[in-house]
Enzyme design. Structure first.
Site, mmCIF file in Angstrom:
data_model
loop_
_atom_site.group_PDB
_atom_site.id
_atom_site.type_symbol
_atom_site.label_atom_id
_atom_site.label_comp_id
_atom_site.label_asym_id
_atom_site.label_seq_id
_atom_site.Cartn_x
_atom_site.Cartn_y
_atom_site.Cartn_z
ATOM 1 N N GLU A 108 -16.219 -92.150 36.583
ATOM 2 C CA GLU A 108 -15.285 -92.631 37.610
ATOM 3 C C GLU A 108 -14.416 -93.672 36.928
ATOM 4 O O GLU A 108 -14.875 -94.775 36.644
ATOM 5 C CB GLU A 108 -16.055 -93.271 38.776
ATOM 6 N N CYS A 143 -10.076 -99.822 41.663
ATOM 7 C CA CYS A 143 -9.588 -98.609 41.003
ATOM 8 C C CYS A 143 -8.652 -97.831 41.918
ATOM 9 O O CYS A 143 -7.729 -97.181 41.453
ATOM 10 C CB CYS A 143 -10.762 -97.729 40.606
ATOM 11 N N LYS A 179 -27.112 -100.752 34.281
ATOM 12 C CA LYS A 179 -26.497 -101.828 33.502
ATOM 13 C C LYS A 179 -25.271 -102.354 34.233
ATOM 14 O O LYS A 179 -24.243 -101.701 34.276
ATOM 15 C CB LYS A 179 -26.088 -101.379 32.097
ATOM 16 N N GLU A 212 -2.809 -99.463 34.048
ATOM 17 C CA GLU A 212 -3.569 -100.060 35.143
ATOM 18 C C GLU A 212 -3.608 -101.581 34.916
ATOM 19 O O GLU A 212 -4.067 -102.036 33.870
ATOM 20 C CB GLU A 212 -4.984 -99.493 35.147
HETATM 21 P P1 NDP Z 1 -15.155 -101.459 31.547
HETATM 22 O O1 NDP Z 1 -14.899 -100.069 31.150
HETATM 23 O O2 NDP Z 1 -14.758 -102.550 30.638
HETATM 24 O O3 NDP Z 1 -16.718 -101.677 31.805
HETATM 25 C C1 NDP Z 1 -17.466 -100.913 32.722
HETATM 26 C C2 NDP Z 1 -18.932 -101.045 32.381
HETATM 27 O O4 NDP Z 1 -19.167 -100.428 31.111
HETATM 28 C C3 NDP Z 1 -19.398 -102.491 32.242
HETATM 29 O O5 NDP Z 1 -20.743 -102.592 32.664
HETATM 30 C C4 NDP Z 1 -19.290 -102.713 30.751
HETATM 31 O O6 NDP Z 1 -20.085 -103.765 30.314
HETATM 32 C C5 NDP Z 1 -19.772 -101.365 30.237
HETATM 33 N N1 NDP Z 1 -19.395 -101.034 28.878
HETATM 34 C C6 NDP Z 1 -18.346 -101.483 28.139
HETATM 35 N N2 NDP Z 1 -18.358 -100.927 26.905
HETATM 36 C C7 NDP Z 1 -19.430 -100.101 26.857
HETATM 37 C C8 NDP Z 1 -19.985 -99.244 25.860
HETATM 38 N N3 NDP Z 1 -19.432 -99.106 24.660
HETATM 39 N N4 NDP Z 1 -21.097 -98.543 26.153
HETATM 40 C C9 NDP Z 1 -21.672 -98.645 27.361
HETATM 41 N N5 NDP Z 1 -21.212 -99.445 28.351
HETATM 42 C C10 NDP Z 1 -20.097 -100.161 28.105
HETATM 43 O O7 NDP Z 1 -14.524 -101.618 32.976
HETATM 44 P P2 NDP Z 1 -14.461 -102.929 33.862
HETATM 45 O O8 NDP Z 1 -15.836 -103.472 34.070
HETATM 46 O O9 NDP Z 1 -13.413 -103.814 33.278
HETATM 47 O O10 NDP Z 1 -14.003 -102.335 35.249
HETATM 48 C C11 NDP Z 1 -12.687 -102.072 35.536
HETATM 49 C C12 NDP Z 1 -12.363 -100.605 35.364
HETATM 50 O O11 NDP Z 1 -13.229 -99.815 36.165
HETATM 51 C C13 NDP Z 1 -10.969 -100.283 35.819
HETATM 52 O O12 NDP Z 1 -10.337 -99.425 34.897
HETATM 53 C C14 NDP Z 1 -11.197 -99.557 37.133
HETATM 54 O O13 NDP Z 1 -10.167 -98.684 37.488
HETATM 55 C C15 NDP Z 1 -12.473 -98.855 36.881
HETATM 56 N N6 NDP Z 1 -13.108 -98.522 38.153
HETATM 57 C C16 NDP Z 1 -13.139 -97.208 38.548
HETATM 58 C C17 NDP Z 1 -13.671 -96.860 39.776
HETATM 59 C C18 NDP Z 1 -13.728 -95.422 40.226
HETATM 60 O O14 NDP Z 1 -14.493 -95.128 41.157
HETATM 61 N N7 NDP Z 1 -12.968 -94.511 39.653
HETATM 62 C C19 NDP Z 1 -14.182 -97.880 40.708
HETATM 63 C C20 NDP Z 1 -14.094 -99.225 40.169
HETATM 64 C C21 NDP Z 1 -13.577 -99.523 38.938
HETATM 65 P P3 NDP Z 1 -19.483 -105.266 30.176
HETATM 66 O O15 NDP Z 1 -18.521 -105.478 31.263
HETATM 67 O O16 NDP Z 1 -20.701 -106.090 30.310
HETATM 68 O O17 NDP Z 1 -18.872 -105.331 28.821
#
Ligand code: NDP
Length: 498
Positions: free
Chosen positions: A254, A288, A179, A391
């Site tokens: 992550e 991140c 997803k 963040e």
């Molecule tokens: P989100 O947590 O908003 O979303 C991540 C994914 O989860 C998206 O596909 C999102 O869908 C989905 N999602 C959201 N809510 C749900 C739910 N209730 N159930 C299942 N899936 C869900 O993060 P962002 O996309 O905004 O990404 C940024 C974040 O990711 C930052 O905090 C960053 O630090 C972290 N990150 C961490 C990394 C690591 O390796 N540690 C690497 C890169 C980023 P949708 O967006 O379609 O709502």
């Protein structure tokens, strides 16, 4: 060159485009703010079809029990196909994400291809365990694929990050449902097609498109999912792990970061300066592992910060498709508002704004609807300020000035996160102490981010649970089975035999 972006983006199930039955959502190009397509959202029934397709492929396609050599061939074919389509994938990614095209082509897509080669090579070297210390018995431990993996990816590096999950899940014989974020569906949708063109059997990789709380939540709650690998924000990770906990489904998380970049007076200052800029402003500041808290030792601070600000002001902002652009737009209008909000509230929050904090001037008219910001740098009164604790996930550098080693480490570790740390010093004892004392999953010494895929990657504390990497992925994506066989017929207790 991509002539036209697909007008309607749907899910991909059992080897073909799927007619989703959910809402229609806009796909927006952040460089112009214009709508460039429509995403048709997967609802619970569509997610169910994808999980069933993955289950059926797990049980019937032969992928799970395929000879290692044959599975390696498919993974290597995927590697070649991704490289062959790197330009196309980079353009699609750029259209919905806004990260400079050059960065996407040269870093993200190469990394995506390499993920497949890495895991192809890794599974060629796997070994088992044998125990024969119990007299008369031999026990062997074999590894088997777990089943259907739900792979959830964020929007900031969709193909680069999701490809790691897909390559790892597949290499160890699993099938999956991916997803992507609904903001950035274009490149991953094509990526999954390319995997099929390269020979991945139907149903082994499925993709469902849609919003997290709708499509993502349905996937996480589906009883047919055996594993969840999530990359995203800490709060989302918490919610997913709670849902997974109810069904005892293993997860890797992550999550976010607020990483310290410590520049000691003993550092190579020129290199540390280049790296401080790259660590916070590459990928449009949306990463991140950004070095978002720059801690500088007092005796070099004034000059270092002045040089940083001077360079930040000269960063080329603009159209991400322009080869000379260094900083493209942020991914969405809402995200830009949030990032600029931190700059607007700077004074009240204990920050002195040093540069940036506004939309850039002088961009061509055609980019006037895009989500651009000037790179931001601010001096923080101390580590407790909001911008040093939360963040921001944008091109927003905070500076703190420290006095001596203990002060640096105290500030670096004073955070709810623990993803990565950067240390700049040419004084070996200082480096060795810092490596020991920093509380983060990765410590990069005298370098910007460099992923070693053989080594585990992941965070301490609120930055994650579990690790990704060669060995770590093998642990996560396989079940261990212990088989015990006696070396001669054994005497069994004879219940009921008199
Ligand atoms: P989100 O947590 O908003 O979303 C991540 C994914 O989860 C998206 O596909 C999102 O869908 C989905 N999602 C959201 N809510 C749900 C739910 N209730 N159930 C299942 N899936 C869900 O993060 P962002 O996309 O905004 O990404 C940024 C974040 O990711 C930052 O905090 C960053 O630090 C972290 N990150 C961490 C990394 C690591 O390796 N540690 C690497 C890169 C980023 P949708 O967006 O379609 O709502």
């Amino acid at each position: 060159m991509v002539e036209r972006y697909p007008e309607r983006v749907t899910s991909f199930v059992a080897g073909r485009a799927w007619a989703d039955r959910g809402s229609e959502l806009p796909i927006v190009d952040p460089s112009t703010g214009e709508r460039i397509g429509t995403l048709v959202e997967a609802g619970a029934e569509d997610v169910d079809a994808a999980v069933r397709a993955a289950r059926s492929a797990f049980e019937n396609s032969g992928w799970a029990r395929m000879d290692t050599g044959k599975r390696q061939e498919t993974l290597l074919a995927a590697h070649d196909a991704i490289l062959a389509h790197a330009d196309e994938l980079a353009e699609l990614e750029c259209a919905a994400l806004g990260v400079p095209l050059r960065e996407l082509r040269e870093r993200h897509m190469r990394r995506a291809a390499y993920n497949f080669r890495f895991f192809a090579e890794f599974i060629g070297q796997m070994r088992g365990e044998v125990y024969d210390q119990t007299e008369g018995y031999r026990s062997i431990v074999v590894r088997e694929p777990v089943g259907v993996a739900a792979l959830i990816a964020p929007w900031n590096a969709p193909v680069a990050l999701a490809s790691m999950k897909v390559a790892a899940a597949l290499a160890f014989g699993n099938t999956c449902v991916l997803k992507p974020s609904e903001q950035t569906p274009l490149a991953l949708r094509r990526f999954v097609e390319i995997l099929h063109e390269a020979g991945v059997p139907d149903g082994v990789v499925n993709l469902v498109n849609g919003r997290g709380p709708v499509t993502g939540a349905a996937l996480v709650a589906h009883p047919g999912v055996d594993l969840i690998s999530f990359t995203g924000g800490t709060e989302t990770g918490r919610a997913i792990m709670e849902a997974a906990g109810r069904r005892l489904v293993p997860c890797t998380m992550e999550l976010g970061g607020k990483s310290a970049n410590i520049v000691f007076a003993s550092a190579d200052r020129e290199r540390a300066l280049d790296a401080a800029l790259a660590s916070i402003y590459s990928n449009n500041g949306q990463q991140c592992l950004a070095g978002s808290r720059i801690l500088v030792e007092r005796e070099i601070a004034e000059r270092f910060i002045a040089d940083f600000v001077d360079r930040a002001r000269r960063i080329r902002i603009g159209d991400p498709r322009d080869e000379t652009t260094e900083l493209g737009p942020l991914a969405s209008a809402g995200h830009r508002e949030r990032v600029l909000g931190f700059a607007r509230d700077a004074a009240a929050d204990g920050l002195t704004l040093l540069t940036g904090g506004d939309a850039p001037r002088g961009l061509p008219d055609r980019l006037s609807g895009g989500f651009y910001v000037e790179p931001i740098a601010a001096l923080a009164a101390d580590n407790a300020v909001r911008a040093c604790q939360q963040e921001i996930f944008g091109p927003f550098a905070t500076f703190q000035i420290f006095d001596g080693y203990d002060d640096a480490i105290r500030r670096a570790n004073d955070t709810e996160f623990g993803l990565v740390s950067y240390v700049w010093s040419d004084h070996l004892p200082t480096v060795e102490r810092a490596v020991r004392d920093l509380r983060s999953g990765v410590v990069w010494v005298n370098t910007t981010m460099t992923r070693e895929l053989r080594a585990p990657f992941g965070g301490y504390a609120n930055s994650g649970v579990g690790r990704e990497g060669g060995e770590a992925c093998m642990q996560f994506y396989t079940e261990q089975k212990t088989v015990t066989i006696p070396s001669r017929p054994i005497a069994v207790r004879r219940f009921g035999a008199g």
